[in-house]
Design an enzyme around this catalytic site. Structure first.
Site, PDB file in Angstrom:
ATOM      1  CE1 TYR A 141      -6.447  -5.776  -0.069  1.00  0.00           C
ATOM      2  CE2 TYR A 141      -7.416  -7.354  -1.570  1.00  0.00           C
ATOM      3  CZ  TYR A 141      -6.618  -6.257  -1.342  1.00  0.00           C
ATOM      4  OH  TYR A 141      -6.007  -5.653  -2.411  1.00  0.00           O
ATOM      5  CE  LYS A 198       1.552   5.969   7.806  1.00  0.00           C
ATOM      6  NZ  LYS A 198       2.466   6.904   7.148  1.00  0.00           N
ATOM      7  CG  ASP A 230       4.798   6.977   4.486  1.00  0.00           C
ATOM      8  OD1 ASP A 230       5.424   6.056   5.046  1.00  0.00           O
ATOM      9  OD2 ASP A 230       4.511   8.052   5.056  1.00  0.00           O
ATOM     10  CG  ASP A 254      -3.502  -4.722  -4.195  1.00  0.00           C
ATOM     11  OD1 ASP A 254      -3.296  -5.391  -5.223  1.00  0.00           O
ATOM     12  OD2 ASP A 254      -4.328  -3.790  -4.132  1.00  0.00           O
ATOM     13  CG  ASP A 258      -0.499  -2.919  -9.373  1.00  0.00           C
ATOM     14  OD1 ASP A 258      -0.503  -4.148  -9.183  1.00  0.00           O
ATOM     15  OD2 ASP A 258      -1.410  -2.310  -9.990  1.00  0.00           O
TER      16      ASP A 258
END
Ligand code: IPM
Ligand code: MG
Length: 371
Positions: A141, A198, A230, A254, A258
């Site tokens: 970001y 990751k 993942d 982020d 959700d």
């Protein structure tokens, strides 16, 4: 009156004014019952600030936030401002506040409330009660980004044309302070911390793992494990109840929050707290966006914003009884059957009778249920 808090309210765009308005009402009502005084001043940020001042985050808004005890934010953005160049997009207001206020720790609790019955789209969700600790002022970001015209070609001779890039960057100090927060929360909860990364691909992730391993020696009571992002997305769907505290980077947090919102019913239910070092002002906002499609229709779920007030009181201002009162009032209101459209689609939980309510009616009922 004794306890006074300076609160900056930033309604923002879309459904922001509606949901933030609900949060402010609940804050005022609960403060009367519990004997403290929130001094609330309103400032602009996001699209409405672009319209009024030409910039998404006016200097006076940031300054007021820095001078406050806490900030209550609605949501920013909408299609009206989508064509504006990147540096002046409404989202820059949120990013600028996070960076400018040094709010590096973003807490996103996700709990499946039994009052909502089978609201989860999962068949067997179990008892979901997890906390995502998201790094908020670093990573992709805020890394170097840009675009340029390339003269290079792909293997088959196709011209590359314009190339754009974003960079994931993390320093040891940034990683250490957020993972430490993860361990501290894990200690207060069920002593389980999952680092999501990751590390099979990214060097930043490998640094996160190394630092987490070193820190875990200071927290022998906490069981630390690692999960690739993942795989984590899959596990959050297949065994969500087994997660407790998740600590992760800005971007992964982020995305996963959700997902956590949806499996616990709706993103309209999830609050968040963004904190810096102790003693610094915090920012409290729902995880959802400005939902332009339902803006101004009195349809938005105010609960994520209202629970953001609850987090503010509990985690930041030390008004624990008032915070508990808000949570109880929300639960009772849901148990009584009040549902905004986003949570009326699935099951009916403990409720005897389901009533579809507006944003304002939901807020009225929650205020009336405050004890
Ligand atoms: C969130 C939002 C923001 C983010 C956007 C609006 C910049 O999606 O708070 O989750 O990506 O952090
Ligand atoms: Mg998001």
């Amino acid at each position: 009156m004794g306890r006074t808090y300076n609160i900056v309210s930033i309604p923002g765009d879309g459904i922001g004014p509606e949901t933030n308005g609900a949060a402010v009402r609940v804050l005022e009502a609960v403060s009367e019952k519990y004997g403290f005084e929130p001094r609330i001043t309103e400032y602009k940020a996001g699209g409405c600030a672009i319209d009024a001042y030409g910039v998404p985050l006016p200097g006076e808004t940031l300054q007021a936030c820095l001078d406050s005890d806490a900030v209550l934010l609605g949501a920013v953005g909408g299609p009206r401002w989508d064509m504006i160049e990147a540096e002046r997009r409404p989202e820059q207001a949120i990013l600028g506040l996070r960076k400018g206020m040094h709010l590096y720790a973003n807490l996103r609790p996700a709990t499946l409330m039994k009052e909502l019955g089978d609201v989860s789209p999962l068949k067997n969700p179990g008892n979901i009660d997890l906390l995502i600790v998201r790094e908020l002022t670093g990573g992709i970001y805020f890394g170097k980004q840009g675009a340029y015209k390339s003269t290079e070609k792909l293997f088959d001779g196709t011209r590359k044309g314009t190339v754009a890039f974003d960079t994931e960057t993390y320093s040891e100090a940034e990683i250490e302070r957020i993972i430490r927060r993860g361990f501290e929360f894990a200690l207060k909860r069920s002593k389980k911390l999952t680092l999501v990364d990751k590390a099979n691909v990214l060097s930043t992730s490998r640094l996160w793992r190394q630092i987490a391993r070193t820190l875990s020696e200071e927290y022998p009571e906490v069981a630390l494990d690692f999960l690739y992002v993942d795989n984590c997305s899959m596990q959050l769907v297949s065994r969500p109840a087994s997660f407790d505290v998740i600590v992760t980077s800005n971007m992964f947090g982020d995305i996963l929050s959700d997902l956590a919102g949806q499996i616990t019913g709706s993103v309209g239910l999830l609050p968040s707290a963004s904190l810096g070092n102790p003693g610094m002002p915090g920012l409290f906002e729902p995880i959802h966006g400005s939902a332009p499609d339902i803006a101004g229709q009195n349809k938005a779920n105010p609960i994520a914003s209202i629970l953001s007030v609850q987090l503010m009181l509990k985690l930041h201002l030390g008004e624990k009884d008032a915070a508990d009162s808000i949570l109880e009032a929300v639960r009772k209101t849901l148990a009584d059957g009040a549902r905004t459209p986003d949570i009326a689609v699935h099951g009916d939980g403990d409720a005897k009778k389901i009533t579809l309510v507006t944003t304002e009616e939901m807020t009225d009922r929650i205020v009336a249920n405050l004890e």
